[in-house]
Each structure stands twice: as C-alpha cells, then as structure tokens.
Enzyme design. Sequence first.
Site, PDB file in Angstrom:
ATOM      1  N   LYS A 168       3.454  -7.527 -21.968  1.00 14.59           N
ATOM      2  CA  LYS A 168       4.083  -8.793 -22.719  1.00 14.59           C
ATOM      3  C   LYS A 168       3.029  -9.980 -22.152  1.00 14.59           C
ATOM      4  O   LYS A 168       3.029 -10.880 -22.446  1.00 14.59           O
ATOM      5  CB  LYS A 168       5.254  -9.170 -22.063  1.00 14.59           C
ATOM      6  CG  LYS A 168       6.370  -8.119 -22.495  1.00 14.59           C
ATOM      7  CD  LYS A 168       7.785  -8.690 -22.099  1.00 14.59           C
ATOM      8  CE  LYS A 168       8.653  -7.664 -22.295  1.00 14.59           C
ATOM      9  NZ  LYS A 168      10.017  -8.000 -21.583  1.00 14.59           N
ATOM     10  N   HIS A 177     -10.200   0.298  -1.299  1.00 13.90           N
ATOM     11  CA  HIS A 177      -9.099   0.974  -1.263  1.00 13.90           C
ATOM     12  C   HIS A 177      -8.589   1.089   0.308  1.00 13.90           C
ATOM     13  O   HIS A 177      -9.057   2.282   0.925  1.00 13.90           O
ATOM     14  CB  HIS A 177      -9.346   2.463  -1.666  1.00 13.90           C
ATOM     15  CG  HIS A 177      -8.198   3.356  -1.967  1.00 13.90           C
ATOM     16  ND1 HIS A 177      -6.964   2.846  -1.477  1.00 13.90           N
ATOM     17  CD2 HIS A 177      -7.946   4.340  -2.771  1.00 13.90           C
ATOM     18  CE1 HIS A 177      -6.051   3.860  -2.041  1.00 13.90           C
ATOM     19  NE2 HIS A 177      -6.591   4.855  -2.826  1.00 13.90           N
ATOM     20  N   ARG A 212      -1.360  10.800  -5.708  1.00 14.99           N
ATOM     21  CA  ARG A 212      -1.277  10.737  -4.324  1.00 14.99           C
ATOM     22  C   ARG A 212      -1.011   9.439  -3.653  1.00 14.99           C
ATOM     23  O   ARG A 212      -0.059   9.355  -2.727  1.00 14.99           O
ATOM     24  CB  ARG A 212      -2.768  11.292  -3.417  1.00 14.99           C
ATOM     25  CG  ARG A 212      -2.887  12.813  -3.267  1.00 14.99           C
ATOM     26  CD  ARG A 212      -4.305  13.090  -3.711  1.00 14.99           C
ATOM     27  NE  ARG A 212      -4.597  13.172  -4.952  1.00 14.99           N
ATOM     28  CZ  ARG A 212      -4.223  14.107  -5.711  1.00 14.99           C
ATOM     29  NH1 ARG A 212      -3.786  15.134  -5.582  1.00 14.99           N
ATOM     30  NH2 ARG A 212      -4.656  13.826  -7.127  1.00 14.99           N
ATOM     31  N   THR A 213      -1.648   8.344  -3.869  1.00 16.42           N
ATOM     32  CA  THR A 213      -1.526   7.040  -3.247  1.00 16.42           C
ATOM     33  C   THR A 213       0.080   6.702  -3.550  1.00 16.42           C
ATOM     34  O   THR A 213       0.576   6.228  -2.494  1.00 16.42           O
ATOM     35  CB  THR A 213      -2.422   5.810  -3.752  1.00 16.42           C
ATOM     36  OG1 THR A 213      -3.740   6.516  -3.573  1.00 16.42           O
ATOM     37  CG2 THR A 213      -2.255   4.732  -3.187  1.00 16.42           C
ATOM     38  N   ARG A 237      -1.977  -1.547  -7.173  1.00 14.04           N
ATOM     39  CA  ARG A 237      -3.167  -0.760  -7.456  1.00 14.04           C
ATOM     40  C   ARG A 237      -3.463  -1.682  -8.855  1.00 14.04           C
ATOM     41  O   ARG A 237      -2.468  -1.603  -9.827  1.00 14.04           O
ATOM     42  CB  ARG A 237      -2.869   0.777  -7.655  1.00 14.04           C
ATOM     43  CG  ARG A 237      -4.167   1.320  -8.481  1.00 14.04           C
ATOM     44  CD  ARG A 237      -4.327   2.716  -8.341  1.00 14.04           C
ATOM     45  NE  ARG A 237      -4.772   3.529  -7.094  1.00 14.04           N
ATOM     46  CZ  ARG A 237      -5.050   4.327  -6.586  1.00 14.04           C
ATOM     47  NH1 ARG A 237      -5.081   5.343  -7.357  1.00 14.04           N
ATOM     48  NH2 ARG A 237      -5.445   4.810  -5.498  1.00 14.04           N
TER      49      ARG A 237
END
Length: 307
Positions: free
Chosen positions: A83, A132, A54-55, A104
């Site tokens: 890496k 959030h 969704r985000t 995120r």
Amino acid sequence: MLKGRHLIDPMDFTLEELNEVFNLADQIIACPEEFAHTCEGKILATLFYEPSTRTRFSFEAAMLRLGGKVLGFSEPNSSSAAKGESVADTIRTVACYADIAVMRHPKEGAPKVASMYSDMPVINAGDGGHQHPTQTLTDLLTIKTVKKSLSNQTIGLCGDLKFGRTVHSLIKALSRYENNKFVLISPNELKIPDYIRREILQKNNIEFVEVERMEEVIDKLDILYMTRVQRERFFNEEDYIRLKDSYILDGEKMKLAKDDMIVLHPLPRVNEISYEVDLDPRACYFRQAKYGMFVRMALIAKLLGVK
C-alpha cells in the site's frame, strides 16, 4: 554487552563481540537442549521484502528452538508495503508487537533506515547487493570450527563478486584477521566493486589477486567460497545467460585442490557446484547451513540480553 544493539554491517561488532557470539554458538552446538527456554515470552518479527528460504527458515528455526515465537511476512505483497507504507513506519509499527526484527530488502540501506527508527534490535538479513552480515557470521563460525582459525588463510572467492553481498561482507570480515590472503576468481564483468578493492583491500594492505580461471589457483587455496551468478541482479537476460555457467566446480577440479581445502557456498546453488562434489568430505556447505541456525540462535540471545 550486545543487548539492544543492531546488526546492519559485519563491521558493527568488534572482534571481541564476535567472539562472544561464537562462544555462545559453540555452547549451543554442544548442548542445544539447555537453551530450549532461553527466549520464552519473546517474539521475533521476520520482515522479508525479498524471497528467501534458508535465511528466513534459519532465523525462524533459531527463535523457535530458543523457545520464542515468530511473526512476519515473506513477501512485500502480503504486507502494508504493497500500500506504499515506508520502512520507517513499518518498523515502528512492528516494534509495538515484537522484541526483535530481522529484515531482508532489495534496496541497499533499507535495514539501516529501519534501525534508525527502531527501539528494538534490527538485524540485516541482506540488503540488495550490499551486505549480508548474518551469512558472514555463519561463514566465520564454519571456518573457525572446521579450519580451527580465522587467520592465516588463503581464501578463494569465485563467481559473482560484483553483486554477491555475501562476498562483500566476508571480505570485510576476514580482512580484520591476521595474514589472510584473497584470490578473487570471476569474469571481468563480475569483478568485485571498486569500493571493496580500494577501501578494504588496498587501504589495509591486504594481499589479493584477481584471476579469471579457477584451475590456475585452486591448488593454493585453504578455502574456496563458491557463489551463484544471480539472475535477479541482472538487467539484461542475455548477460545473465552468457555468464551463468562461467564457473562450475566438479570432481576434476577438486582433484587439483589441497586435501584439507574446504568448499563453502551460501546457497542456493544452481549448477556452479556439481552434485558429485557433495560426496567429497571437503564439501562443507550443508554443514555451513546448519551452523547458520546455531549462530543466529546465539545472536538473537545476545541482542535480547537473555540469560
């Protein structure tokens, strides 16, 4: 002016600045085609070190609907993080190619670190169990639109209040508006963290109660904010299995609620809201998901300073 700013915590913007974003979102909702070329020539970088549907889709759809373009990665293994590249180096590199970034990350504070090394705006799309803020903007716009006010509400927050970053952000945000009360519904193991209780609720003399049974309080609520018990936040699978079905909202419980109570959920749900509730007009979680795209369109436009 919000141009060039970062959004890491829901408290980063004043109430007046939040209203700027909400007013623009209202304009976009009313006439989205007028904004179809707003971000032409601009690029959004989506840096998702943790899974999201969704985000990430919401941000990408927001930028595309504004006429901009998107680049990025949806898991760390497809980036130089595999890496061993640091967040600071990643963001400085991405800033060479993009105009704005959304991140995120499973580690709390990672988007904050990125913002310290970035000349372009950085938006926190969730950092661990911490914050959030754009979900909070989504929640606030939904409440403002459906309930017509962000003040004088009794808000029930149910489920995983310990690890639920959406809950932490929403409590912080709604605490800034007048005469809001909180009813915190969770098992003892998933109560809100002490810092939220102490630094936000008690410090500001905000009325709240903590209970374990939804049925005892649902009739008093104006808003019921459901959350899932998140498997990914548990170190012990046995604890997750024991607690995951603690609270399930179904048609019988909805009969106890006010006629104008609304049900919100940041999604995805697992089984904490029965599908029969979807047919109830008080269920607003899919409308909430759509408002999320509109508020992110407004936020992107504001941070980029485009007309």
